[in-house]
Enzyme design. Sequence first.
Site, PDB file in Angstrom:
ATOM      1  N   LYS A 136      34.740  28.083  51.509  1.00 10.36           N
ATOM      2  CA  LYS A 136      35.299  29.347  51.317  1.00 10.36           C
ATOM      3  C   LYS A 136      35.888  28.726  49.935  1.00 10.36           C
ATOM      4  O   LYS A 136      36.075  28.345  49.475  1.00 10.36           O
ATOM      5  CB  LYS A 136      36.712  29.189  51.948  1.00 10.36           C
ATOM      6  CG  LYS A 136      37.390  30.579  51.469  1.00 10.36           C
ATOM      7  CD  LYS A 136      38.560  30.279  51.636  1.00 10.36           C
ATOM      8  CE  LYS A 136      39.035  29.439  50.305  1.00 10.36           C
ATOM      9  NZ  LYS A 136      40.892  29.573  49.417  1.00 10.36           N
ATOM     10  N   THR A 137      35.618  29.681  48.991  1.00  9.79           N
ATOM     11  CA  THR A 137      35.859  30.432  47.785  1.00  9.79           C
ATOM     12  C   THR A 137      35.097  31.881  47.197  1.00  9.79           C
ATOM     13  O   THR A 137      34.162  31.431  46.782  1.00  9.79           O
ATOM     14  CB  THR A 137      36.558  29.582  46.363  1.00  9.79           C
ATOM     15  OG1 THR A 137      37.247  29.938  45.208  1.00  9.79           O
ATOM     16  CG2 THR A 137      35.003  29.164  46.383  1.00  9.79           C
ATOM     17  N   ILE A 138      36.320  32.952  46.355  1.00  2.88           N
ATOM     18  CA  ILE A 138      34.974  34.157  45.603  1.00  2.88           C
ATOM     19  C   ILE A 138      35.456  33.362  44.740  1.00  2.88           C
ATOM     20  O   ILE A 138      33.907  33.793  43.496  1.00  2.88           O
ATOM     21  CB  ILE A 138      36.654  35.114  44.985  1.00  2.88           C
ATOM     22  CG1 ILE A 138      37.476  34.002  44.805  1.00  2.88           C
ATOM     23  CG2 ILE A 138      37.174  35.489  46.749  1.00  2.88           C
ATOM     24  CD1 ILE A 138      38.254  35.619  43.848  1.00  2.88           C
ATOM     25  N   ASP A 139      35.706  31.610  43.855  1.00  2.00           N
ATOM     26  CA  ASP A 139      35.191  31.301  42.974  1.00  2.00           C
ATOM     27  C   ASP A 139      33.409  30.642  42.961  1.00  2.00           C
ATOM     28  O   ASP A 139      33.397  30.929  41.533  1.00  2.00           O
ATOM     29  CB  ASP A 139      36.223  30.069  41.896  1.00  2.00           C
ATOM     30  CG  ASP A 139      37.386  30.166  41.946  1.00  2.00           C
ATOM     31  OD1 ASP A 139      37.918  31.970  42.139  1.00  2.00           O
ATOM     32  OD2 ASP A 139      38.140  29.877  42.010  1.00  2.00           O
ATOM     33  N   TYR A 191      37.655  53.344  23.393  1.00  2.00           N
ATOM     34  CA  TYR A 191      38.481  51.981  23.747  1.00  2.00           C
ATOM     35  C   TYR A 191      37.562  51.184  23.770  1.00  2.00           C
ATOM     36  O   TYR A 191      36.442  50.930  23.929  1.00  2.00           O
ATOM     37  CB  TYR A 191      39.518  52.244  25.329  1.00  2.00           C
ATOM     38  CG  TYR A 191      40.359  53.027  24.859  1.00  2.00           C
ATOM     39  CD1 TYR A 191      41.408  52.290  24.319  1.00  2.00           C
ATOM     40  CD2 TYR A 191      40.574  54.219  26.407  1.00  2.00           C
ATOM     41  CE1 TYR A 191      42.860  53.688  24.472  1.00  2.00           C
ATOM     42  CE2 TYR A 191      41.683  54.889  26.468  1.00  2.00           C
ATOM     43  CZ  TYR A 191      42.206  54.695  25.438  1.00  2.00           C
ATOM     44  OH  TYR A 191      43.322  55.797  25.450  1.00  2.00           O
ATOM     45  N   ARG A 219      48.952  26.740  50.244  1.00  2.00           N
ATOM     46  CA  ARG A 219      48.309  25.457  49.238  1.00  2.00           C
ATOM     47  C   ARG A 219      48.591  24.235  49.448  1.00  2.00           C
ATOM     48  O   ARG A 219      48.648  23.614  48.169  1.00  2.00           O
ATOM     49  CB  ARG A 219      48.802  26.371  47.807  1.00  2.00           C
ATOM     50  CG  ARG A 219      47.556  27.547  47.561  1.00  2.00           C
ATOM     51  CD  ARG A 219      47.045  27.518  45.547  1.00  2.00           C
ATOM     52  NE  ARG A 219      46.448  28.811  45.297  1.00  2.00           N
ATOM     53  CZ  ARG A 219      45.140  28.902  45.389  1.00  2.00           C
ATOM     54  NH1 ARG A 219      44.145  27.900  46.165  1.00  2.00           N
ATOM     55  NH2 ARG A 219      44.678  29.712  45.332  1.00  2.00           N
ATOM     56  N   TYR A 273      43.111  39.726  42.411  1.00  2.00           N
ATOM     57  CA  TYR A 273      43.369  39.793  43.804  1.00  2.00           C
ATOM     58  C   TYR A 273      42.715  40.737  43.950  1.00  2.00           C
ATOM     59  O   TYR A 273      42.898  41.308  45.671  1.00  2.00           O
ATOM     60  CB  TYR A 273      45.149  39.744  43.444  1.00  2.00           C
ATOM     61  CG  TYR A 273      45.575  38.875  42.963  1.00  2.00           C
ATOM     62  CD1 TYR A 273      45.839  37.409  44.014  1.00  2.00           C
ATOM     63  CD2 TYR A 273      46.184  38.455  41.502  1.00  2.00           C
ATOM     64  CE1 TYR A 273      46.096  36.473  43.189  1.00  2.00           C
ATOM     65  CE2 TYR A 273      46.157  37.751  41.302  1.00  2.00           C
ATOM     66  CZ  TYR A 273      46.858  36.745  42.127  1.00  2.00           C
ATOM     67  OH  TYR A 273      47.596  34.637  41.475  1.00  2.00           O
ATOM     68  N   GLU A 274      42.498  42.198  43.351  1.00  2.00           N
ATOM     69  CA  GLU A 274      41.733  43.158  44.180  1.00  2.00           C
ATOM     70  C   GLU A 274      40.454  42.756  45.006  1.00  2.00           C
ATOM     71  O   GLU A 274      39.863  44.240  45.458  1.00  2.00           O
ATOM     72  CB  GLU A 274      41.647  44.313  43.133  1.00  2.00           C
ATOM     73  CG  GLU A 274      42.465  44.766  42.111  1.00  2.00           C
ATOM     74  CD  GLU A 274      43.095  43.830  41.085  1.00  2.00           C
ATOM     75  OE1 GLU A 274      42.159  42.590  40.712  1.00  2.00           O
ATOM     76  OE2 GLU A 274      43.701  44.468  40.021  1.00  2.00           O
ATOM     77  N   GLY A 311      43.617  30.449  48.639  1.00  2.82           N
ATOM     78  CA  GLY A 311      42.829  31.776  47.660  1.00  2.82           C
ATOM     79  C   GLY A 311      42.222  32.413  49.109  1.00  2.82           C
ATOM     80  O   GLY A 311      41.257  31.962  49.741  1.00  2.82           O
ATOM     81  N   GLU A 315      38.301  33.748  34.052  1.00  2.00           N
ATOM     82  CA  GLU A 315      39.666  33.246  34.123  1.00  2.00           C
ATOM     83  C   GLU A 315      39.747  32.239  33.533  1.00  2.00           C
ATOM     84  O   GLU A 315      40.796  31.864  32.543  1.00  2.00           O
ATOM     85  CB  GLU A 315      40.325  33.323  35.393  1.00  2.00           C
ATOM     86  CG  GLU A 315      41.560  33.294  35.305  1.00  2.00           C
ATOM     87  CD  GLU A 315      41.804  33.074  37.534  1.00  2.00           C
ATOM     88  OE1 GLU A 315      42.205  33.873  37.564  1.00  2.00           O
ATOM     89  OE2 GLU A 315      40.988  32.756  37.910  1.00  2.00           O
ATOM     90  N   ASP A 340      36.933  23.556  47.405  1.00  2.00           N
ATOM     91  CA  ASP A 340      36.802  22.128  47.150  1.00  2.00           C
ATOM     92  C   ASP A 340      38.230  21.347  47.500  1.00  2.00           C
ATOM     93  O   ASP A 340      37.892  20.297  47.966  1.00  2.00           O
ATOM     94  CB  ASP A 340      36.407  22.331  45.331  1.00  2.00           C
ATOM     95  CG  ASP A 340      37.293  22.726  44.841  1.00  2.00           C
ATOM     96  OD1 ASP A 340      38.175  23.236  45.154  1.00  2.00           O
ATOM     97  OD2 ASP A 340      37.404  22.550  43.021  1.00  2.00           O
ATOM     98  N   ASP A 341      39.668  21.743  46.995  1.00  3.11           N
ATOM     99  CA  ASP A 341      40.113  20.215  46.668  1.00  3.11           C
ATOM    100  C   ASP A 341      41.262  20.715  48.659  1.00  3.11           C
ATOM    101  O   ASP A 341      41.131  20.058  49.284  1.00  3.11           O
ATOM    102  CB  ASP A 341      41.272  21.429  46.254  1.00  3.11           C
ATOM    103  CG  ASP A 341      41.803  20.855  45.359  1.00  3.11           C
ATOM    104  OD1 ASP A 341      41.132  20.073  44.593  1.00  3.11           O
ATOM    105  OD2 ASP A 341      41.937  21.959  44.035  1.00  3.11           O
TER     106      ASP A 341
HETATM  107  P1  FBP Z   1      40.295  29.707  46.051  1.00  2.00           P
HETATM  108  O1  FBP Z   1      40.332  28.306  45.347  1.00  2.00           O
HETATM  109  O2  FBP Z   1      41.998  28.126  46.887  1.00  2.00           O
HETATM  110  O3  FBP Z   1      39.769  29.996  46.725  1.00  2.00           O
HETATM  111  O4  FBP Z   1      41.593  30.237  45.229  1.00  2.00           O
HETATM  112  C1  FBP Z   1      41.148  30.030  44.050  1.00  2.00           C
HETATM  113  C2  FBP Z   1      41.866  31.974  43.388  1.00  2.00           C
HETATM  114  O5  FBP Z   1      41.453  33.399  43.388  1.00  2.00           O
HETATM  115  C3  FBP Z   1      40.930  31.646  41.746  1.00  2.00           C
HETATM  116  O6  FBP Z   1      40.234  32.460  41.859  1.00  2.00           O
HETATM  117  C4  FBP Z   1      43.053  31.604  40.984  1.00  2.00           C
HETATM  118  O7  FBP Z   1      42.757  31.364  40.036  1.00  2.00           O
HETATM  119  C5  FBP Z   1      43.787  31.704  42.142  1.00  2.00           C
HETATM  120  O8  FBP Z   1      43.456  31.308  43.380  1.00  2.00           O
HETATM  121  C6  FBP Z   1      44.921  32.405  42.495  1.00  2.00           C
HETATM  122  O9  FBP Z   1      45.557  31.691  43.054  1.00  2.00           O
HETATM  123  P2  FBP Z   1      47.066  32.357  43.929  1.00  2.00           P
HETATM  124  O10 FBP Z   1      46.004  32.898  45.054  1.00  2.00           O
HETATM  125  O11 FBP Z   1      47.982  31.254  44.235  1.00  2.00           O
HETATM  126  O12 FBP Z   1      47.141  33.064  42.735  1.00  2.00           O
END
Ligand code: FBP
Length: 555
Positions: A203-206, A244, A146, A426-427, A82, A312, A176-177
């Site tokens: 790397k990963t926003i997570d 709301y 991926r 995605y934002e 991602g 999520e 990680d993967d």
């Molecule tokens: P990575 O672990 O590859 O960095 O991806 C993170 C992520 O943004 C997750 O937060 C999300 O669940 C997933 O990718 C969404 O995947 P895709 O871009 O394939 O829709």
Amino acid sequence: MKQSNLQTIRYRYEPKLPPAIRGDIASITLAPGDPTEALSDREALRKTFAHTYGKPIAMLQAGGSNGAAEKPRTVGVILSGGQAPGGHNVIAGVFDALKRANPRSRLLGFLGGPSGLVEDKKIEITSEVMDQYRNTGGFDIIGSGRTKIETAEQFAAARKTCRDNKIDAVIVIGGDDSNTNAALLAEYFVAQGDTTQVIGVPKTIDGDLKNEYIETSFGFDTAVKTYSELVGNIERDANSARKYWHFIRLMGRSASHIALECALQTQPTFCIISEEVAQKKQTLQEIVGAIADVVAARARKGENFGVVLVPEGLIEFIPEVGLLIGEINDIMARDAAGFAAAGTPEAQDEWLRTKLTGENASIFASLPRDIRKQLLMDRDPHGNVQVSLIETEKMLIEMVREDLERRGKAGTYAGKFSTQNHFFGYEGRCAFPSNFDADYCYSLGYAAFLLIANGLTGYISSVRHTALPAEKWVAGGIPLTMMMTMEQRHGEKKPVIRKALVELEGAPFRRFAEHREEWARTTSFVYPGAIQYFGPDEVCNMPTVTLRLEQGLEA
Ligand code: FBP
């Protein structure tokens, strides 16, 4: 007409490097460290990584002489998985270090992720190309993907690409993967007697690729600041209209680091932390009940509004649903053909019900139809459920509504429950990197090249002391096998880098836990506003609350 905007102005930003790696590249060397061990399953991992297991931690130091630094090299770079803000700056860091070491060296970018290496699809990254991407978000310079390199044919094809293009080293920028894949590739090259080196970048926003040496994965800082701005905007709307309940699902696949950081930044009415749900073995009904309690309590004060943050990955952490997903994964891995042959989602739903056992069958049946359908969608190439496609926030809204209706009938609730649902994911993944991510990513890329120049393979680039100003940062490399363990994937035990989940004993969660009741009772919203790139340090250069608390700094 030539336009001036943030994009063009950001090209001119000069990222900061850790002091030890700012000087002459030929005099940056490795400080020797002690051998390392994997996190667990050491015997199995020692066998899998017979040539690359257990190497020492390698810190980069200014001083000494590296005779090999200036040798002309061809380095290949891959963006994997991602998008995360700062990927372009990692490549810029590699590019600048490589050209500084020897202007004749070349940087190749493999297109569309790891498949670019397997299929030999690439471009040369020249300074003309690089200069259009410095300090910008996105992965569009070469694209991402991926694909997992796992079959013997894929490994052989990757090897052929490296030989055909005389590639000295490959840098894998991934989560990680992808970094597990980098470790396997490094091992494979050594086992084949090849000299191609492989270095990973975290790397990963997570935010779940972290440990003592990898303090944060890049992109987390920018993503959480982007989401916190959006959550803050929604909070302000909620507080203005006062009509709301907003349920906001936040990206982050598995761990709840993103939701937790956003909660610390914005003080919402309620925030679920998946790791706590798992630890307390909470059922879906209990989570729903806890939210409904807060809605009902606020309704008694005439406050029929609020903001609920939902990580999520929640669904996989609810123990009963986690077990169900585990069984679905196994069934789908065992009989992929049978599942595919069932055809329509409705028929696959029916087919699966005949295979699920005991409790899992009844939990599956109790889930809303849309969620059941979403649970059966394709796994990603690493075998993960695509949680970004599962609309947990909508499921919770429906279930809370039902709970409140029951309370209404029993006479214990008399409020209004009008809702809005949102998904922020995605934002945030391609936003302009914050100054932190711009500096951090550039440093990670620069250090990755220095690890190559110092002859390493099977390492991940590491920059530390990141909650402090860049003047205090240090850089080096961590052996990838040190971060590994074995896990069940696609029905088999496989080496993986352990995901770092939110620690319930950690300072960020404790800070949240201390305040959440007050935030639920009394509207306490905080509106962080947009990321700032120019201006005083306290608005432009502050690391996340998570990082500051984890490193013992006041936040
Ligand atoms: P990575 O672990 O590859 O960095 O991806 C993170 C992520 O943004 C997750 O937060 C999300 O669940 C997933 O990718 C969404 O995947 P895709 O871009 O394939 O829709």
